[in-house]
Design an enzyme around this catalytic site. Sequence first.
Site, PDB file in Angstrom:
ATOM      1  N   LYS A 175       0.858  -1.194   0.000  1.00  0.00           N
ATOM      2  CA  LYS A 175       0.000   0.000   0.000  1.00  0.00           C
ATOM      3  C   LYS A 175       0.892   1.241   0.000  1.00  0.00           C
ATOM      4  CE  LYS A 175      -1.729   2.668   3.020  1.00  0.00           C
ATOM      5  NZ  LYS A 175      -1.546   3.969   2.308  1.00  0.00           N
ATOM      6  N   GLY A 227       7.138   5.869   7.597  1.00  0.00           N
ATOM      7  CA  GLY A 227       6.196   6.982   7.670  1.00  0.00           C
ATOM      8  C   GLY A 227       6.304   7.678   9.014  1.00  0.00           C
ATOM      9  N   SER A 228       5.202   8.271   9.439  1.00  0.00           N
ATOM     10  CA  SER A 228       5.241   9.111  10.640  1.00  0.00           C
ATOM     11  C   SER A 228       5.269   8.276  11.922  1.00  0.00           C
ATOM     12  CB  SER A 228       4.010  10.013  10.680  1.00  0.00           C
ATOM     13  OG  SER A 228       2.874   9.247  10.993  1.00  0.00           O
ATOM     14  N   ASN A 229       5.720   8.909  12.996  1.00  0.00           N
ATOM     15  CA  ASN A 229       5.751   8.218  14.288  1.00  0.00           C
ATOM     16  C   ASN A 229       4.351   7.889  14.803  1.00  0.00           C
ATOM     17  OD1 ASN A 229       8.633   9.185  14.337  1.00  0.00           O
ATOM     18  ND2 ASN A 229       8.478   8.049  16.260  1.00  0.00           N
ATOM     19  N   GLY A 232       3.189   4.911  12.870  1.00  0.00           N
ATOM     20  CA  GLY A 232       4.033   3.760  13.208  1.00  0.00           C
ATOM     21  C   GLY A 232       3.715   3.202  14.582  1.00  0.00           C
ATOM     22  N   GLU A 249      10.226   2.435  10.325  1.00  0.00           N
ATOM     23  CA  GLU A 249      11.218   3.454   9.946  1.00  0.00           C
ATOM     24  C   GLU A 249      10.486   4.791   9.979  1.00  0.00           C
ATOM     25  OE1 GLU A 249      14.205   5.229   9.433  1.00  0.00           O
ATOM     26  OE2 GLU A 249      14.431   3.050   9.378  1.00  0.00           O
ATOM     27  N   CYS A 283      13.270  11.848   5.670  1.00  0.00           N
ATOM     28  CA  CYS A 283      13.423  11.527   7.088  1.00  0.00           C
ATOM     29  C   CYS A 283      14.871  11.742   7.508  1.00  0.00           C
ATOM     30  CB  CYS A 283      12.913  10.138   7.424  1.00  0.00           C
ATOM     31  SG  CYS A 283      13.583   8.867   6.409  1.00  0.00           S
ATOM     32  N   GLU A 384      10.107  17.033  14.564  1.00  0.00           N
ATOM     33  CA  GLU A 384      10.292  16.899  13.117  1.00  0.00           C
ATOM     34  C   GLU A 384       9.330  17.833  12.384  1.00  0.00           C
ATOM     35  OE1 GLU A 384       9.169  13.161  11.100  1.00  0.00           O
ATOM     36  OE2 GLU A 384      11.112  13.271  10.104  1.00  0.00           O
TER      37      GLU A 384
HETATM   38  C1  UN1 Z   1      13.788   8.861   3.420  1.00  0.00           C
HETATM   39  O1  UN1 Z   1      13.878  10.062   3.618  1.00  0.00           O
HETATM   40  O2  UN1 Z   1      12.777   8.221   3.776  1.00  0.00           O
HETATM   41  O3  UN1 Z   1      19.697   8.904   2.406  1.00  0.00           O
HETATM   42  C2  UN1 Z   1      14.803   8.070   2.712  1.00  0.00           C
HETATM   43  C3  UN1 Z   1      18.789   9.498   1.814  1.00  0.00           C
HETATM   44  C4  UN1 Z   1      18.005   8.775   0.742  1.00  0.00           C
HETATM   45  C5  UN1 Z   1      16.873   8.039   1.342  1.00  0.00           C
HETATM   46  C6  UN1 Z   1      15.982   8.849   2.236  1.00  0.00           C
HETATM   47  N1  UN1 Z   1      18.873   7.893   0.019  1.00  0.00           N
HETATM   48  O4  UN1 Z   1      18.510  10.655   2.078  1.00  0.00           O
END
Ligand code: UN1
Length: 496
Positions: A175, A227-229, A232, A249, A283, A384
Amino acid sequence: MPDPFRNFVDGSWLDTASGATFEKPNPARTQDLIGHFPESGQEDIDAAVTAARKALPAWSDTPAPQRGEILRRIGDLLTERKQELAFEETREMGKPFAETCGDVQEAIDTAYYAASETRRLFGRTVPSELPDKFNMSIRRPVGAVGIITAWNFPIAVPTWKIFPALACGNTIVFKPSEDAPHSGMLLTRLFADAGVPAGVFNLVQGGAVSGAALVKHPGIDAVSFTGSNDAGSNIGEVCGRLNKRLSLEMGGKNAQIVMSDADLDLALEGVLWGAFGTTGQRCTATSRLILHEAIHDVLVERLIEQVQKLVLGYGNDEGVNVGPLINEKALEKVTRYVEIGRTEGATLRIGGRRATQGALGDGFFFEPTLFTGVTPQMRIAREEIFGPVLSVLRATSYEEAVRMANATRYGLSSSIYTRDVRLAYRAMKDIEAGITYINGPTIGAEAHMPFGGVKQTGNGHRDGGWEVFDFYTETKTVYVDYSGRLQKAQMDNVAS
Ligand code: UN1
């Protein structure tokens, strides 16, 4: 006519049972509608999970190197379609074309890497306590895996999960984010063209409700989420109750430290790219810059000069450095954080507003923003923001810089610029983060290296690199007794 924007279940493109859809606009030109996409409900998720379970025995019995051949074909097709995919990705989520080309390249690298790993899914052989007995561990697939991802790397990040999962013999229900459904669809079409058997990979589109139905579905054995905390943690609760394997993540509040002995040109280039690349919507984005007091003022001045030169615009146009934010909600959130920063007493040095000049008014553009005078207690130093907002902190020593860097609940990426090899090595252990760059920005992870964070960024797993193959396999311990008699471990081999 564009491709039908449907789900992909058991090898067929399908509408949802309810017929419900959602709209997805181009964030740089909101009148440009990418399309209507299916809003999947329970019935659609059921169908996709049933297909994934049905396909599991044959796929997991396919020799791993043959699965690898399909991954290699996927890599070839991604290479062929790189420009087209990147163009559509930019249209859908806004980052400049050069960056979406990088995104697709990351998927290509991951495809070939995962393909090569199918010849290396090592188990172990270990001596037994007993004579004429052989001990080993082998890997088995986990089963049907639910994959839920964010929109900011809509090609690369799904493939960090999908390719190793397929390599290990799992089947998938994917998804994508409702902010990047078209990229998810184009990726799916490519898998079908590369010969992924029906049911092995299924696509369901939709928002949080579809995601929740997927996570709690009894036919799903493991979930991988980026995605977001908030999302998650909810997923974590459900998976905890149902004993499902889960990889999370999530957020980051990544800091770049610059020491007084650093190469300032390099540090400047690094922070520009780390903070404002992808409009700060990674992220791994640099959202804090911690400067040693000796170089603080000079670097801030030079940074402001450079930030002024950044060109905002539609990422498929020539010469654009910074695209839009993803949607109206993101615009509101970033605006709110600028207000918070002001109220907390930080100094707004540049930016801080929605950008509306000319054509920018048709998109969700926000000016690259810099705050100085930020202290570790401020919310703009801890939370964040996921936008082009950089908070600058001043440190008097290495120790203070590291203390500041660690003063957040997140722990994804980090960076230090220094020419002092001792400080570089100290930082590798002192900074609380899953990733530390020495003399490089906080962004730029490579496909074959473990990717993930400590503290509230994740739950201990890694995407990418060799470690992800552990997530997508169960260890089976095997004992082969060829002695021809009953041997009792812990009894026959130890004298009373
Ligand atoms: C992300 O922001 O979810 O190292 C991944 C990086 C990229 C991946 C980011 N190769 O910034």
